[in-house]
Design an enzyme around this catalytic site. Structure first.
Site, PDB file in Angstrom:
ATOM      1  N   LYS A 197      53.026  51.289  44.586  1.00 19.81           N
ATOM      2  CA  LYS A 197      53.466  50.382  44.886  1.00 19.81           C
ATOM      3  C   LYS A 197      54.397  50.026  46.209  1.00 19.81           C
ATOM      4  O   LYS A 197      54.570  51.386  45.907  1.00 19.81           O
ATOM      5  CB  LYS A 197      54.153  49.458  44.032  1.00 19.81           C
ATOM      6  CG  LYS A 197      53.885  48.590  42.365  1.00 19.81           C
ATOM      7  CD  LYS A 197      54.824  47.133  41.697  1.00 19.81           C
ATOM      8  CE  LYS A 197      54.123  47.086  40.695  1.00 19.81           C
ATOM      9  NZ  LYS A 197      52.981  46.278  41.335  1.00 19.81           N
ATOM     10  N   ARG A 246      47.264  45.557  30.829  1.00 21.47           N
ATOM     11  CA  ARG A 246      46.088  44.789  30.083  1.00 21.47           C
ATOM     12  C   ARG A 246      45.331  46.561  29.060  1.00 21.47           C
ATOM     13  O   ARG A 246      44.386  45.841  29.057  1.00 21.47           O
ATOM     14  CB  ARG A 246      45.318  44.420  31.767  1.00 21.47           C
ATOM     15  CG  ARG A 246      44.475  45.319  32.525  1.00 21.47           C
ATOM     16  CD  ARG A 246      43.873  44.266  33.296  1.00 21.47           C
ATOM     17  NE  ARG A 246      44.758  43.911  35.013  1.00 21.47           N
ATOM     18  CZ  ARG A 246      44.787  42.691  35.500  1.00 21.47           C
ATOM     19  NH1 ARG A 246      43.482  42.966  35.536  1.00 21.47           N
ATOM     20  NH2 ARG A 246      45.686  42.366  36.391  1.00 21.47           N
TER      21      ARG A 246
END
Ligand code: BES
Ligand code: MN
Ligand code: ZN
Length: 502
Positions: free
Chosen positions: A281, A355
């Protein structure tokens, strides 16, 4: 902070401030509208004192307006609740939160419960006011040398109701305390920085917190266990971490279990920090990623409250804990891993890690054959684009379960909105060289595409709902009972309400 009940009284318990609520009535005379306070439930002495206090004319009882006056050295505060026909639980929650914050430098407060009654329901008002007190006066100040002055030690709720009512109202206060204190426990976990709270310390904290809660059993699966269970997706996220992955498995069994007892499973994303991994990020987006475990704190908070309330449902709670860090062992984009359920997954972006953890934990949870699985996760930035920062995203495979959750959210006065999982998005999550890939072909619909991915790991025939709390998990400063910045603890009350109705 202690919340006391004083029944069978028409007086106000002596306190630093005694709060009396008033509604507001608006009348139209020609073109001019005039609003006046409605002093129902007030004694003659209180009314006379307010009316003779010179400036009281400006006090109309408008929502959250205040007016102070004295009677024989006792300080009183008239608090506006607005129009009676609009008065509901959320109004009371917000008004109480604001007034308690404005009075927090006082040691003792007394609130006249009768004047705060929602359609005559004292239990409901006592419950909402208790919630507001615990939630609005929360602060995460353990690392501050100079703490904000919060002096409130005792809040007394006064009512002329008969002492025989005591049991019911007392229970409402006790139950609301258990729920809101559980919200605050969850907030504390989320606010804890990542150099203190890692998967190992987090798992220990949760297990320690469960000690002594009746009907609760704890189990923690570590790295070797995850390998045994072939949780290749979960392990891939943990590959670059200095800490062991932890799958905390909690169960609450009520005292009475029959064949009709419902079994709910909660699953939570517990990323103690999300750097993005090799798909790193940018600096600005990485700040605050300590809150990436808010899903796990949310379901744990709900689990804790449900168990403490002794609700007649069985609840299993699965928390998938790790950070998403980078070192020479970290998973590289393009890797293909095998999930616990045997499906292969091409990892095209290591920042779509939630996920991967949730997928394996959902498969694990399914093995216990619950009636329903509800997961909560700070899963996608796209959820903030779709629904804003205040609304919880809801997705799933069972319209009935989704409907019950929406109903529970409404009853708890929390915002939740459903997104569809369409066939096209399910297809978009398929890879050419593996069964699935962990990101879609475009960023559009990212929230529900993540859900489409998760659905692959829910056991056959199990009702499942996914809650994306990426927006509402923190910084809900528009709600007076949430801190401006930091963990919000929203959605816990919704999940408790859902369990109550199950
Ligand atoms: N934890 C983030 C989601 C997130 C982002 C929550 C911003 C709150 C604010 C999640 O792991 C993530 O990084 N998701 C990616 C998915 C993408 C790579 C498909 C995202 O949302 O950008
Ligand atoms: Mn991520
Ligand atoms: Zn994440």
């Amino acid at each position: 902070m202690n919340i006391k009940l004083n029944l069978g009284t028409t007086e106000c318990t002596a306190a630093d401030v005694c709060v009396l609520a008033t509604f507001s009535k608006t009348e139209k005379k020609g073109k001019t509208e005039t609003s006046t306070p409605v002093l129902s439930g007030w004694t003659k002495e209180w009314k006379d004192a307010l009316n003779s206090a010179g400036t009281s004319k400006s006090f109309t009882g408008a929502k959250s307006s205040q007016f102070s006056f004295d009677i024989k050295g006792q300080r009183f505060l008239a608090l506006g609740l607005g129009d009676k026909k609009d008065f509901d639980a959320e109004t009371l929650r917000r008004v109480t939160s604001k007034v308690l914050q404005s009075l927090k430098t006082n040691k003792t407060l007394s609130l006249n419960l009768d004047t705060f009654a929602i359609k005559g329901n004292l239990e409901l008002s006592a419950s909402v006011m208790t919630e507001a007190a615990h939630l609005a006066l929360y602060s995460f100040d353990k690392y501050l040398k100079v703490k904000d002055s919060l002096n409130i030690k005792t809040i007394t709720l006064d009512s002329k109701a008969k002492k025989t009512e005591a049991k019911k109202i007392q229970k409402a206060i006790k139950d609301a305390s258990m729920v809101s204190e559980s919200v605050n426990v969850a907030r504390d976990y989320v606010n804890e920085p990542p150099n203190i709270l890692n998967s190992e310390t987090y798992a220990k904290k949760v297990v320690a917190d469960c000690k002594g809660i009746k009907g609760v059993k704890t189990k923690v699966l570590g790295k070797a266990d995850l390998k045994k269970h072939k949780m290749g997706m979960f392990l891939s996220v943990n590959a670059g971490s200095a800490y062991a992955p932890q799958l905390v498995h909690l169960t609450y069994t009520p005292t009475k279990v029959t064949k009709n007892t419902k079994h709910i499973a909660f699953v939570g994303k517990g990323l103690t920090f999300d750097t993005g991994g090799y798909s790193l990020k940018p600096g600005g987006s990485m700040v605050n990623m300590k809150f990436d475990m808010a899903g796990s704190a949310t379901v744990y908070g709900a689990f804790r409250a449900i168990a403490m309330l002794g609700l007649p449902v069985k609840v299993s709670c699965f928390l998938g804990m790790t950070d998403n860090a980078v070192n020479e062992h970290a998973t590289m984009p393009d890797s293909i891993v095998t999930a616990k359920n045997g499906k292969t997954v091409e990892i095209l972006n290591t920042d779509a890690e939630g996920r991967l953890v949730l997928g394996d934990v959902l498969t694990y949870a399914s093995e216990f054959k619950p009636d329903s699985i509800i997961d909560a996760a700070t899963l996608t930035g796209a959820c903030l684009i779709a629904l804003g920062t205040e609304v919880c995203g809801l997705m799933g495979n069972d319209p009935k379960l989704a409907e019950s959750l929406k109903k529970a959210a409404k009853a708890a006065d929390e915002y939740m909105w459903e997104l569809p999982i369409i066939e096209e998005w399910k297809n978009d999550m398929k890879s050419n060289i593996a069964d699935l890939k962990n990101i879609g072909g475009s960023r559009w619909g990212g929230t529900a595409k993540a859900a489409a991915f998760l659905e692959n790991f829910v056991g056959e025939g199990i009702s499942w709902a996914h809650l994306d709390i990426a927006g509402c998990g923190d910084s809900q400063g528009h709600l007076p009972y949430c801190p401006k910045k930091g963990a919000s603890g929203t959605i816990i009350r919704t999940l408790v309400e859902y369990a109550r109705k199950s």
